[in-house]
Scaffold this motif. Structure first.
Motif, PDB file in Angstrom:
ATOM      1  N   LEU A  70       0.827  -1.205   0.000  1.00 13.00           N
ATOM      2  CA  LEU A  70       0.000   0.000   0.000  1.00 13.00           C
ATOM      3  C   LEU A  70       0.861   1.255   0.000  1.00 13.00           C
ATOM      4  N   TYR A  71       1.847   1.301   0.883  1.00 10.08           N
ATOM      5  CA  TYR A  71       2.677   2.509   0.971  1.00 10.08           C
ATOM      6  C   TYR A  71       3.538   2.685  -0.278  1.00 10.08           C
ATOM      7  N   TRP A  72       4.008   1.572  -0.836  1.00 12.89           N
ATOM      8  CA  TRP A  72       4.792   1.665  -2.075  1.00 12.89           C
ATOM      9  C   TRP A  72       3.914   2.155  -3.223  1.00 12.89           C
ATOM     10  N   ASN A  73       2.676   1.636  -3.297  1.00 16.00           N
ATOM     11  CA  ASN A  73       1.800   2.063  -4.378  1.00 16.00           C
ATOM     12  C   ASN A  73       1.464   3.545  -4.260  1.00 16.00           C
ATOM     13  N   ARG A  74       1.273   4.027  -3.043  1.00  9.57           N
ATOM     14  CA  ARG A  74       1.007   5.456  -2.854  1.00  9.57           C
ATOM     15  C   ARG A  74       2.194   6.302  -3.286  1.00  9.57           C
ATOM     16  N   HIS A  75       3.391   5.838  -2.970  1.00  9.25           N
ATOM     17  CA  HIS A  75       4.599   6.563  -3.367  1.00  9.25           C
ATOM     18  C   HIS A  75       4.748   6.558  -4.892  1.00  9.25           C
ATOM     19  N   LYS A  76       4.593   5.382  -5.494  1.00 10.11           N
ATOM     20  CA  LYS A  76       4.728   5.274  -6.949  1.00 10.11           C
ATOM     21  C   LYS A  76       3.657   6.088  -7.672  1.00 10.11           C
ATOM     22  N   THR A  77       2.445   6.083  -7.109  1.00 13.24           N
ATOM     23  CA  THR A  77       1.357   6.871  -7.680  1.00 13.24           C
ATOM     24  C   THR A  77       1.680   8.361  -7.650  1.00 13.24           C
TER      25      THR A  77
END
Length: 380
Positions: free
Chosen positions: A81-88
């Protein structure tokens, strides 16, 4: 309870997670499943296959049930979740940069799919996973778009060799395919420096369908009045250019039809549960308010067969009522909704429900069948 039942519960739970924040029935069903026997390994595996790990993580955090997962799986799930938010955030900043450059040049360029859905149908929560920055442009601007991306540091007709850690040219066969099908440009890629992702990928489309399709919408009309999608952030006032709601909905549906109906895409990559969730969520949050205009466009351009095909399967998976609300009940004949298109243009059929097809780990078995009358305008 048997292992099979626990695996089935995991699959059912994943479906409810897709809309639990919008649908009280889905939220209640998810809560019930989380309190019973559940194969968490199956749940993680299916969520990964369907690009739903961030959404699953957000849900179990919200309902305080991360305790269901062994420690290492829990860490992996929450990290997703946190990685996807960062990548987004990185992809959104890049999309804003491209949009600003297009606006400065006077070009009509719209962001589509994941980078826009993140804000319009997922509340900007960073739970919608996506890889490419998808753009829609007018076919007359083909060379201008390529030049614009080149000026922004992108290379075209390339891919990334993960083993070598560098950009390489597309193979000859792939280049030939893009020359033949001019509804897309070959992917553009920009290697990043000092960022936590190695590159950005941009996919440019010039049609809501595909080049040889009998179903077409005039791109002058599609790009005439773009919307501005607000992007929350410290700078404030940032917006992504996007298609107007009716065209945005039609593109999501028609793109899913293309990936789910043709043999060549079925065998290459099966469609994902999250893609149907996009359609359902979009309709509930945005499309329903524009139902009359969407219905008018569908009728004006003869889009009833592909729109009904996708909406029928969306209804079956999520319990929605898109077919009825769009007045498409006359376009869901059994031979049509369970049809597919062979690479040689002949007809194929598959058995079972879309829910089963999504759950299975292998593509559906396709058998020869007469091409339905509703497929006369498909043309691969």
């Amino acid at each position: 309870m048997t292992e099979r039942s626990e695996r089935e519960n995991a699959w059912r739970l994943l479906g409810h997670v897709c809309t639990a924040d919008l649908d009280p029935r889905a939220a209640a069903a998810a809560a019930e499943l989380l309190s019973g026997p559940l194969d968490v390994d199956e749940l993680i595996s299916q969520a990964a296959r369907h690009a739903l790990l961030p959404a699953l993580a957000a849900h179990v955090i919200e309902v305080e049930r991360t305790d269901l997962f062994p420690l290492e799986l829990r860490r992996h799930l929450i990290d997703s979740l946190y990685w996807n938010r960062h990548k987004t955030a990185l992809a959104t900043a890049e999309a804003l940069r491209i949009g600003a450059a297009a606006d400065a040049s006077g070009m009509s360029l719209a962001c589509t799919k994941g980078v826009v859905c993140q804000f319009t149908t997922y509340g900007g929560r960073g739970v919608r996973a996506f890889g490419d920055i998808d753009l829609m442009a007018h076919p007359d601007d083909r060379e201008k778009v390529a030049a614009l991306l080149g000026d922004l540091g992108y290379s075209g007709a390339v891919t990334y060799d993960h083993k070598a850690g560098r950009v390489v040219e597309l193979g000859r066969a792939d280049k030939a395919l893009y020359r033949l099908h001019r509804d897309h440009l070959p992917h553009f890629l920009r290697v990043t420096e000092g960022e936590s992702i190695p590159f950005h990928v941009v996919d440019v489309a010039f049609s809501l369908t595909w080049q040889t399709s009998g179903w077409q919408l005039p791109m002058d009309e599609v790009l005439a009045d773009l919307e501005q999608v607000a992007v929350p952030g410290p700078s404030g006032g940032d917006v992504l250019p996007a298609l107007a709601v009716p065209y945005d909905f039609l593109f999501l549906v028609l793109h899913l039809f293309r990936e789910a109906w043709f043999q060549r895409t079925i065998l290459k990559k099966n469609v994902r549960l999250g893609q149907f969730a996009d359609i359902c969520r979009f309709w509930w949050l945005r499309g329903r308010d524009h139902a009359a205009e969407i219905s008018r466009l569908v009728a004006a351009h003869g889009l009833q067969p592909p729109i009904a095909w996708v909406c029928h399967h969306t209804d079956a998976v999520f319990g929605s009522a898109l077919v009825a609300e769009l007045g498409l009940d006359g376009y869901v004949a059994e031979d049509w909704v369970n049809s597919a298109g062979a690479t040689d243009g002949s007809g194929l059929a598959w058995r079972g429900s879309m829910r089963d097809r999504l759950r299975d780990r292998v593509p559906p078995q396709l058998t020869a069948a007469p091409l339905p009358s509703l497929a006369r305008a498909v043309r691969a």
